[in-house]
Structures are given as structure tokens and as C-alpha cells.
Motif scaffolding. Structure first.
Motif, PDB file in Angstrom:
ATOM      1  N   ASP A 126       8.462 -61.293 -21.318  1.00 36.40           N
ATOM      2  CA  ASP A 126       7.935 -60.128 -20.609  1.00 36.40           C
ATOM      3  C   ASP A 126       8.219 -60.175 -19.106  1.00 36.40           C
ATOM      4  O   ASP A 126       7.790 -59.292 -18.368  1.00 36.40           O
ATOM      5  CB  ASP A 126       6.431 -60.001 -20.850  1.00 36.40           C
ATOM      6  CG  ASP A 126       5.662 -61.252 -20.448  1.00 36.40           C
ATOM      7  OD1 ASP A 126       6.301 -62.316 -20.245  1.00 36.40           O
ATOM      8  OD2 ASP A 126       4.420 -61.185 -20.339  1.00 36.40           O
ATOM      9  N   TRP A 127       8.925 -61.185 -18.641  1.00 38.14           N
ATOM     10  CA  TRP A 127       9.240 -61.303 -17.217  1.00 38.14           C
ATOM     11  C   TRP A 127      10.075 -60.109 -16.759  1.00 38.14           C
ATOM     12  O   TRP A 127      11.078 -59.762 -17.381  1.00 38.14           O
ATOM     13  CB  TRP A 127      10.000 -62.605 -16.977  1.00 38.14           C
ATOM     14  CG  TRP A 127      10.625 -62.749 -15.610  1.00 38.14           C
ATOM     15  CD1 TRP A 127      11.936 -62.566 -15.285  1.00 38.14           C
ATOM     16  CD2 TRP A 127       9.969 -63.123 -14.393  1.00 38.14           C
ATOM     17  NE1 TRP A 127      12.150 -62.806 -13.963  1.00 38.14           N
ATOM     18  CE2 TRP A 127      10.954 -63.143 -13.380  1.00 38.14           C
ATOM     19  CE3 TRP A 127       8.653 -63.433 -14.070  1.00 38.14           C
ATOM     20  CZ2 TRP A 127      10.664 -63.478 -12.061  1.00 38.14           C
ATOM     21  CZ3 TRP A 127       8.360 -63.760 -12.754  1.00 38.14           C
ATOM     22  CH2 TRP A 127       9.350 -63.783 -11.778  1.00 38.14           C
ATOM     23  N   GLN A 128       9.651 -59.484 -15.675  1.00 41.39           N
ATOM     24  CA  GLN A 128      10.340 -58.308 -15.150  1.00 41.39           C
ATOM     25  C   GLN A 128      11.025 -58.565 -13.820  1.00 41.39           C
ATOM     26  O   GLN A 128      11.622 -57.658 -13.242  1.00 41.39           O
ATOM     27  CB  GLN A 128       9.352 -57.150 -14.989  1.00 41.39           C
ATOM     28  CG  GLN A 128       8.784 -56.653 -16.311  1.00 41.39           C
ATOM     29  CD  GLN A 128       9.835 -55.980 -17.162  1.00 41.39           C
ATOM     30  OE1 GLN A 128      10.377 -54.943 -16.802  1.00 41.39           O
ATOM     31  NE2 GLN A 128      10.145 -56.581 -18.304  1.00 41.39           N
ATOM     32  N   GLY A 129      10.945 -59.809 -13.311  1.00 42.64           N
ATOM     33  CA  GLY A 129      11.563 -60.107 -12.032  1.00 42.64           C
ATOM     34  C   GLY A 129      10.646 -59.800 -10.868  1.00 42.64           C
ATOM     35  O   GLY A 129       9.456 -59.535 -11.027  1.00 42.64           O
ATOM     36  N   HIS A 208      10.927 -68.471 -14.776  1.00 41.98           N
ATOM     37  CA  HIS A 208      10.200 -67.197 -14.888  1.00 41.98           C
ATOM     38  C   HIS A 208       8.709 -67.435 -15.095  1.00 41.98           C
ATOM     39  O   HIS A 208       7.868 -66.698 -14.563  1.00 41.98           O
ATOM     40  CB  HIS A 208      10.778 -66.365 -16.029  1.00 41.98           C
ATOM     41  CG  HIS A 208      12.163 -65.858 -15.736  1.00 41.98           C
ATOM     42  ND1 HIS A 208      12.963 -65.276 -16.699  1.00 41.98           N
ATOM     43  CD2 HIS A 208      12.881 -65.833 -14.585  1.00 41.98           C
ATOM     44  CE1 HIS A 208      14.121 -64.920 -16.148  1.00 41.98           C
ATOM     45  NE2 HIS A 208      14.087 -65.250 -14.866  1.00 41.98           N
ATOM     46  N   ARG A 273      19.283 -63.839 -18.998  1.00 44.03           N
ATOM     47  CA  ARG A 273      18.151 -63.295 -18.238  1.00 44.03           C
ATOM     48  C   ARG A 273      18.150 -63.739 -16.780  1.00 44.03           C
ATOM     49  O   ARG A 273      17.086 -63.872 -16.147  1.00 44.03           O
ATOM     50  CB  ARG A 273      16.802 -63.648 -18.900  1.00 44.03           C
ATOM     51  CG  ARG A 273      16.752 -63.439 -20.397  1.00 44.03           C
ATOM     52  CD  ARG A 273      17.101 -62.029 -20.814  1.00 44.03           C
ATOM     53  NE  ARG A 273      16.071 -61.067 -20.452  1.00 44.03           N
ATOM     54  CZ  ARG A 273      16.218 -59.761 -20.594  1.00 44.03           C
ATOM     55  NH1 ARG A 273      17.352 -59.264 -21.060  1.00 44.03           N
ATOM     56  NH2 ARG A 273      15.239 -58.943 -20.259  1.00 44.03           N
ATOM     57  N   ASP A 275      18.252 -63.191 -12.896  1.00 41.84           N
ATOM     58  CA  ASP A 275      17.645 -62.097 -12.148  1.00 41.84           C
ATOM     59  C   ASP A 275      18.600 -61.463 -11.155  1.00 41.84           C
ATOM     60  O   ASP A 275      18.274 -60.431 -10.558  1.00 41.84           O
ATOM     61  CB  ASP A 275      16.407 -62.607 -11.402  1.00 41.84           C
ATOM     62  CG  ASP A 275      15.354 -63.126 -12.359  1.00 41.84           C
ATOM     63  OD1 ASP A 275      14.608 -62.313 -12.898  1.00 41.84           O
ATOM     64  OD2 ASP A 275      15.319 -64.350 -12.588  1.00 41.84           O
ATOM     65  N   VAL A 302      20.464 -52.602 -17.644  1.00 41.93           N
ATOM     66  CA  VAL A 302      19.193 -53.312 -17.431  1.00 41.93           C
ATOM     67  C   VAL A 302      18.018 -52.454 -17.901  1.00 41.93           C
ATOM     68  O   VAL A 302      17.972 -51.235 -17.679  1.00 41.93           O
ATOM     69  CB  VAL A 302      19.049 -53.683 -15.946  1.00 41.93           C
ATOM     70  CG1 VAL A 302      17.633 -54.160 -15.635  1.00 41.93           C
ATOM     71  CG2 VAL A 302      20.072 -54.760 -15.580  1.00 41.93           C
ATOM     72  N   GLU A 303      17.052 -53.101 -18.531  1.00 41.90           N
ATOM     73  CA  GLU A 303      15.891 -52.393 -19.071  1.00 41.90           C
ATOM     74  C   GLU A 303      15.086 -51.723 -17.954  1.00 41.90           C
ATOM     75  O   GLU A 303      14.972 -52.269 -16.854  1.00 41.90           O
ATOM     76  CB  GLU A 303      14.980 -53.373 -19.821  1.00 41.90           C
ATOM     77  CG  GLU A 303      15.665 -54.164 -20.910  1.00 41.90           C
ATOM     78  CD  GLU A 303      16.212 -55.498 -20.441  1.00 41.90           C
ATOM     79  OE1 GLU A 303      16.398 -56.389 -21.283  1.00 41.90           O
ATOM     80  OE2 GLU A 303      16.473 -55.650 -19.217  1.00 41.90           O
ATOM     81  N   ARG A 306      12.756 -53.504 -14.966  1.00 44.29           N
ATOM     82  CA  ARG A 306      13.165 -54.883 -14.687  1.00 44.29           C
ATOM     83  C   ARG A 306      13.971 -54.918 -13.396  1.00 44.29           C
ATOM     84  O   ARG A 306      14.861 -54.104 -13.176  1.00 44.29           O
ATOM     85  CB  ARG A 306      14.002 -55.418 -15.848  1.00 44.29           C
ATOM     86  CG  ARG A 306      14.480 -56.846 -15.663  1.00 44.29           C
ATOM     87  CD  ARG A 306      15.308 -57.317 -16.845  1.00 44.29           C
ATOM     88  NE  ARG A 306      16.005 -58.555 -16.515  1.00 44.29           N
ATOM     89  CZ  ARG A 306      17.171 -58.917 -17.001  1.00 44.29           C
ATOM     90  NH1 ARG A 306      17.796 -58.133 -17.869  1.00 44.29           N
ATOM     91  NH2 ARG A 306      17.724 -60.054 -16.644  1.00 44.29           N
ATOM     92  N   TYR A 307      13.656 -55.878 -12.534  1.00 44.01           N
ATOM     93  CA  TYR A 307      14.385 -56.058 -11.288  1.00 44.01           C
ATOM     94  C   TYR A 307      15.600 -56.955 -11.525  1.00 44.01           C
ATOM     95  O   TYR A 307      15.463 -58.090 -12.003  1.00 44.01           O
ATOM     96  CB  TYR A 307      13.506 -56.715 -10.224  1.00 44.01           C
ATOM     97  CG  TYR A 307      12.376 -55.860  -9.714  1.00 44.01           C
ATOM     98  CD1 TYR A 307      12.605 -54.855  -8.779  1.00 44.01           C
ATOM     99  CD2 TYR A 307      11.075 -56.064 -10.154  1.00 44.01           C
ATOM    100  CE1 TYR A 307      11.564 -54.071  -8.300  1.00 44.01           C
ATOM    101  CE2 TYR A 307      10.022 -55.281  -9.686  1.00 44.01           C
ATOM    102  CZ  TYR A 307      10.273 -54.293  -8.754  1.00 44.01           C
ATOM    103  OH  TYR A 307       9.250 -53.525  -8.290  1.00 44.01           O
ATOM    104  N   VAL A 308      16.777 -56.464 -11.184  1.00 44.41           N
ATOM    105  CA  VAL A 308      18.007 -57.260 -11.184  1.00 44.41           C
ATOM    106  C   VAL A 308      18.726 -56.966  -9.873  1.00 44.41           C
ATOM    107  O   VAL A 308      18.889 -55.799  -9.500  1.00 44.41           O
ATOM    108  CB  VAL A 308      18.899 -56.934 -12.399  1.00 44.41           C
ATOM    109  CG1 VAL A 308      20.309 -57.468 -12.194  1.00 44.41           C
ATOM    110  CG2 VAL A 308      18.307 -57.531 -13.672  1.00 44.41           C
TER     111      VAL A 308
END
Length: 637
Positions: A126-129, A208, A273, A275, A302-303, A306-308
Motif C-alpha cells: 500500500d506504499w504510495q511514496g 517503504h 516499486r 520511487d 503509474v497508479e 502514487r508518487y514517482v
């Protein structure tokens, strides 16, 4: 009965895969699809490890497809070894690894491994960054920190220190067990000497869970000099007659080449995954439009939520590639009609900032420092106010050609600032860190500027405790190539006057000597020394201040002004997002410098002073020697 306390539901777990349109893709326990771009081949086969071949047949013929592709489905599964065998138009047959292998058996010269990426079960799915403005980067070399498992063991202490993101130097499979990573040849395979793909995933998963982002340095401009077989069966991969400083240039006009590296980026981000990515030396990529295409494809994949983050190293200082903060107010000296730049990349490594700071700290003026040592305080002031020092002006390091684009409308977070990194230490003849080159109090002042400045700070491994260990350039080549690398490096470093004599250049460590590599480990044993512990505590204190006082105000921040103070200092001010004003007064010289006006201020505005009592001197129109003073004034009514 005794009541049973309710338990928290287990964290969601998931398996992540990114299906590649080439390479080896598991279709089931004993079925794998293989696909290879070999436009110069007339035939291609898959060679399966003999111990796992069915009915004694270890060769599967690949069928030709349009545009130079070959494909086949073979009866093997994850964990098994394979190679490709290709015959070129001259009838020469060679056996090669898969250029898109997800792993190699032992090394570059061994067979490729079929990998099932869905086998790893993520604990922190569930990590979103984290948003970019929270970033504090810590660059590291995986091998010098004990491989994937060694880095993983260090993560808790880095999180406690205040680091929010680790950045791994390149992982692409390279020859041997020692390399910076920029000589990688198989970009989809984490180097076997560091650990397995699942161990890399466990490192990222653990990070994460600690609130740490993980970035990867990727090289999309050249392959290393050893182990590249593409030229034998896919000459169109390379731009004929065009070379980078490190090898043949890729031909990004070819759709297969563009897709090869886009898929590589997507694999690291979606399957592993990561970031974010830091793209190495993109000035060596001839087709600039490919950079925009890459960024667009990443944003599309990217979902939501989510931060990328995508970061550049770019000698060209192309400000138009960098993302502006559309919510930030227009600085008072800018026209409201001036467009905000909205490029596709979050930030760029700011070599201009490093070079100006290094010239001030060391007095060095050779090689690329010559373009900054003439007026380092003025150049640092421009970096702090506008981001880049060179924004289209002629550069002596580029034969007088213009370098850069205007960057003054970009937010400070569009620039990654550092005092040291792998390049700036390792490309010195003797790999010295600033702890060997600069006055310790001046270095403390520069560290204060780095960690409290609104630009994004980067630390290099060991910098947090003031390591004295060198960081050399190292490889594990053999034979004639090892000789060429050693002698070529010594000739290149002869540009430093201290090593112009060939006999003196013999002191430069041999990159292929294992002792050169071992000497480059950051040296955690130094932490038994009280001075290093004090340095570490100071880093923690500054990062605590940054997270408490600077980071919450960074969105919408912009520079107000920055002026040089004499020849060794700078006074810089920023209006932060909540209207407060951050002032940094820094003097890296051995004598006090004068201020244009007194900055007495409210004592409550003092955020940090690198020397006790230094802030009191502001009222006398002076900044003491070897000092950085940070003031944070609340919004004016």
C-alpha cells in the motif's frame, strides 16, 4: 473469560509484475515465452541448460517475426538457465546472454536466468511514496555497503537520521564483481554480485516500511566496454558514427531502441516499486524528444495517487525539461504573464551549485572548476537565487559555446544540491572527500547551507559522519581492457597539475586492484571516534530542523534575492509557501565579510548558527569567518 484484544488487520500484500514485450516471460510453471530483436540475424535459437532440457533437446528454434524480431515458447520455468544462439548474415554463429535478462547466473558471462517476478510477496504493497519536496537523498554504492542485504540492514539508522530517500548507483549487470555501475551491459538484470532480484525487492519493501523512498540511477546513454554483443546481431541499436565519451551512442530513432529503455524504466518502477529514477548524463542522448516520451509513458503507467519522481543529470542545463510549481506565486521581479515552466522531470542534479561551493571550500581552480573559481561567490549567489549558474552564457568548458537555459522561474525544489557525490569524489586522482580538502568549520557552514536550503539536498554515503575514507573509481576488468582502463584514467587525470608528470600519475590507484575497491568502503568503524559522532549528531540536528521548519513550507517557495558577500560569502533569501522568509548568510572564507545592511532581526528568528554567537555579529554588518546563519522570519502582517 478473558477478553481478547482485537488485532489489527494484516497489511495488504500483493505481487507486482511488469510484462515485457521481449526477453523471457513466464507463462506458467514450465512454459516461458522468449522474444529477441536481432535484425542482423538470419537464424536464432534458445539454448536451454542441458540439465533441464526435455527429451535431451536443449535447443529451441525461434520463429522470425516482422521488423527483425524472433520469438518462441520453450518448456522451461523460473530459475532455469538459457542463452540465445544467433547466426549473422555472414554465417557466423555466436552464443549470447539475453539483452533483456531479468537476472544472470553468477555474472555477465554466464547464462541468463528465467525469473518469475510474481513470486515475491510485498509486505508494504500500500506504499504510495512521498511528495518530492520532502526528499532528502542519500546516494550509495550497493557493493561498498555489503550488497542488497547490507544496505537493507542500514535502512533503520538512515531513517532515524532524517534521510527520506536512498539513491542506488546503477545496478545493471556488469563484468566482474566490482564496478561503479556505469559500465553496465544488461540493464534489466540487477548485478548478481549484489544479490538476487528478490533480495533487491526486499530492500525496497523494507525501506517503504520505514517511510523511505528508493531511487535508482539508470544509464540510458551507453553500454560498458565489455560484454556487449548487440553489435553482432542488432547493429541498428547504435547510432553509426556517433559516440558518447564512454562508448557508442544508442540510436533513439529506432522504435525498438526507444521501447527497450522505456520498458526498462517501467520495470524498475512498476515491478520493483522504485520511487524514482535518476537518468545519467542525458546530454549524451541525441533524440531529446525521447526523454519527454519516457516521462509521459511513466506518468501514464503509474497508479493514481502514487508518487514517482524522475530526475536528470544534464550537462546542458535544459531548464525547459524541469517541472515548475504551478501553484507557486510569481516572484515580485517577474512579469505575471511570464509562463511557468512545466517540463516532465522533477529536478536536475545541480553541478553548478557543487562546483561553486567546491571552489569556495578548496580554492581549486583547475579542470571544470576553472569556470567557477573566477567569481565563486557571485556564481553561488546565482545558483541560490535562480537555480543554474550557466543559463545560456558562453562556457569556457564548452569551447565558448552557450550553455544552459533560463531557470529563474523554476522553484528551488527543481534542483538537487550537494557538496559531494560519487562523481565529484571518485573522479579526483586520489578520491579525497571534502574532509581532507576543506577547513572543518567551513565544511560545517557549507553543510548547514546544504541541509537548510530550499533546494533538494543530497548526501553521499559516509558524508553524514564526515568520513575520511576515499572513494575511488573501481572496476574488475582483465587483460588488455584492464590495462587500457588503468592507463587511460591516468592520462585523463593528468589534467590536474599535480599529476602532469607521468611518474606522479603512478600514484593514482589502479581501478582493477581489489584493494582500490576495499579502500572505498565508507568505513563505519570511524563512528567510534567522538569527532565523527559529533558530526553525525549535527547532521541529525540539521535534518530535524529541515523536516520541522523548512519542508512544511516548501510548496510555493521562491527565491527573493541572493547577493555575494565579498569573495567568499553569500546572503540569500526565500519567501516560503506560508509567507515566512528564510535567510541564509554564509561565509566560507577565513575572514569576516561585510553585509550590505544590518540583519539584527528578532532573536526568535534564529533557526541555526554553525558557530556559537555568530548571529549576534549580523547586527554589526558582518558575517564571521567559516559561518552559516539561518533565520526564519514569520509572515509579515
Amino acid at each position: 473469560m478473558t477478553a481478547v484484544a482485537p488485532t489489527s488487520p494484516p497489511a495488504p500484500r500483493a505481487r507486482f509484475t511488469h510484462e515485457l514485450p521481449f526477453g523471457a516471460t513466464c507463462l506458467g510453471p514450465d512454459r516461458t515465452r522468449f522474444r529477441l530483436w536481432a535484425p542482423d540475424a538470419t537464424e536464432a535459437w534458445i539454448e536451454i541448460d542441458a540439465g533441464h532440457a526435455r527429451n535431451g533437446n536443449n535447443t529451441v528454434r525461434m520463429e522470425a517475426e516482422p521488423d527483425g524480431w524472433y520469438a518462441a515458447v520453450a518448456p522451461i520455468g523460473a530459475g532455469l538457465c538459457y542463452r540465445y544462439r544467433v547466426t549473422d548474415r555472414n554465417g557466423v554463429t555466436i552464443t549470447v546472454p539475453d539483452p533483456a535478462a531479468r537476472a544472470q547466473w553468477q555474472d555477465l558471462y554466464g547464462p541468463s536466468l528465467v525469473v518469475d517476478p510474481s513470486r515475491y510477496l510485498w509486505r508494504h504493497a500500500d506504499w504510495q511514496g512521498r511528495p518530492w519536496h520532502e526528499t532528502v537523498l542519500y546516494e550509495l554504492h550497493v557493493g561498498a555497503m555489503g550488497g542488497f542485504n547490507g544496505v537493507r540492514a542500514r535502512l533503520p539508522e538512515l531513517a532515524r537520521l532524517g534521510v527520506t530517500a536512498i539513491e542506488l548507483m546503477p545496478l545493471a549487470e556488469f563484468p566482474g564483481a566490482r564496478n561503479w555501475g556505469y559500465d553496465g551491459v544488461l540493464p534489466f538484470a540487477p548485478d548478481a554480485s549484489y544479490g538476487s532480484p528478490d533480495e533487491l525487492k526486499a530492500l525496497i519493501d523494507t525501506a517503504h516500511g520505514l517511510g523511505l523512498m528508493v531511487f535508482l540511477d539508470v544509464v540510458y546513454n551507453h553500454f560498458g566496454p565489455d560484454g556487449n554483443y548487440l553489435v553482432h546481431y542488432a547493429r541498428r541499436f547504435f547510432h553509426e558514427g556517433t559516440h558518447t565519451p564512454w562508448g557508442a551512442a544508442f540510436d533513439f530513432r529506432q522504435p525498438a531502441v526507444r521501447e527497450f529503455f522505456i520498458q526498462n524504466a517501467l520495470m524498475w518502477l512498476m515491478e520493483y516499486r522504485f520511487d524514482g529514477l535518476r537518468l545519467d548524463a542525458v546530454q549524451a542522448i541525441g533524440e531529446r524528444d525521447w526523454l519527454s516520451e519516457l516521462a509521459a509513458r511513466v506518468r501514464q503507467a503509474v497508479e493514481p495517487g502514487r508518487y514517482v519522481h524522475l530526475v536528470l543529470e544534464n550537462e546542458n542545463n535544459a531548464a525547459s525539461l524541469l517541472r515548475g510549481a504551478t501553484t507557486s506565486p510569481i516572484p515580485p521581479d517577474r512579469s505575471p504573464t511570464e509562463p511557468t515552466q512545466t517540463g516532465p522531470f522533477e529536478a536536475q542534479w545541480n553541478d553548478d551549485g557543487h562546483h561553486a561551493l567546491h571552489a569556495l571550500l578548496t580554492g581549486e581552480h583547475e579542470a571544470y572548476y576553472a569556470a567557477y573559481a573566477d567569481a565563486p561567490a557571485e556564481r553561488l549567489a546565482r545558483v541560490l537565487q535562480e537555480g543554474f549558474c550557466y543559463q545560456g552564457e558562453p562556457s569556457a568548458l564548452h569551447n565558448g559555446a552557450p550553455r544552459g537555459e533560463p531557470s529563474g522561474t523554476l522553484p528551488p525544489t527543481a534542483f538537487v544540491l550537494y557538496l559531494q557525490n560519487h562523481d565529484q569524489i571518485g573522479n579526483r586522482p586520489l578520491g579525497e572527500r571534502l574532509t581532507r580538502l576543506a577547513h572543518p568549520e567551513a565544511l560545517h557552514a557549507a553543510q548547514t547551507l546544504l541541509l537548510l536550503c530550499p533546494q533538494i539536498p543530497l548526501l553521499f554515503m559516509g558524508e553524514e559522519w564526515g568520513s575520511l575514507r576515499p572513494f575511488y573509481y573501481f572496476t574488475s576488468h582483465h587483460g588488455a581492457l584492464a590495462d587500457a582502463v588503468r592507463e587511460g584514467r591516468r592520462r585523463e587525470l593528468g589534467r590536474f597539475s599535480a599529476f602532469s608528470d607521468p611518474l606522479k600519475r603512478e600514484r593514482i590507484p589502479d581501478p582493477n586492484d581489489e584493494r582500490t575497491y576495499q579502500a572505498s568502503w565508507p568505513g563505519e568503524a570511524e563512528l567510534t571516534n567522538p569527532e565523527h559522532l559529533a558530526w553525525l549528531n549535527r547532521t541529525h540536528q540539521l535534518l530535524t530542523l529541515r523536516h520541522a521548519q523548512i519542508v512544511p513550507r516548501l510548496v510555493g517557495a521562491h527565491a527573493l534575492d541572493a547577493v555575494p558577500l565579498g569573495t567568499t560569502g553569500v546572503l540569500a533569501r526565500w519567501r516560503l509557501g506560508d509567507g515566512s522568509v528564510l535567510t541564509l548568510a554564509v561565509n566560507l572564507g577565513a575572514q569576516p565579510v561585510s553585509l550590505p545592511t544590518a540583519l539584527a532581526g528578532n532573536p526568535a528568528d534564529l533557526l541555526y548558527e554553525s558557530r556559537d554567537g555568530a548571529a549576534a555579529m549580523l547586527a554589526t554588518h558582518h558575517v564571521p569567518a567559516y559561518t552559516c546563519i539561518a533565520l526564519l522570519a514569520p509572515p509579515s502582517n
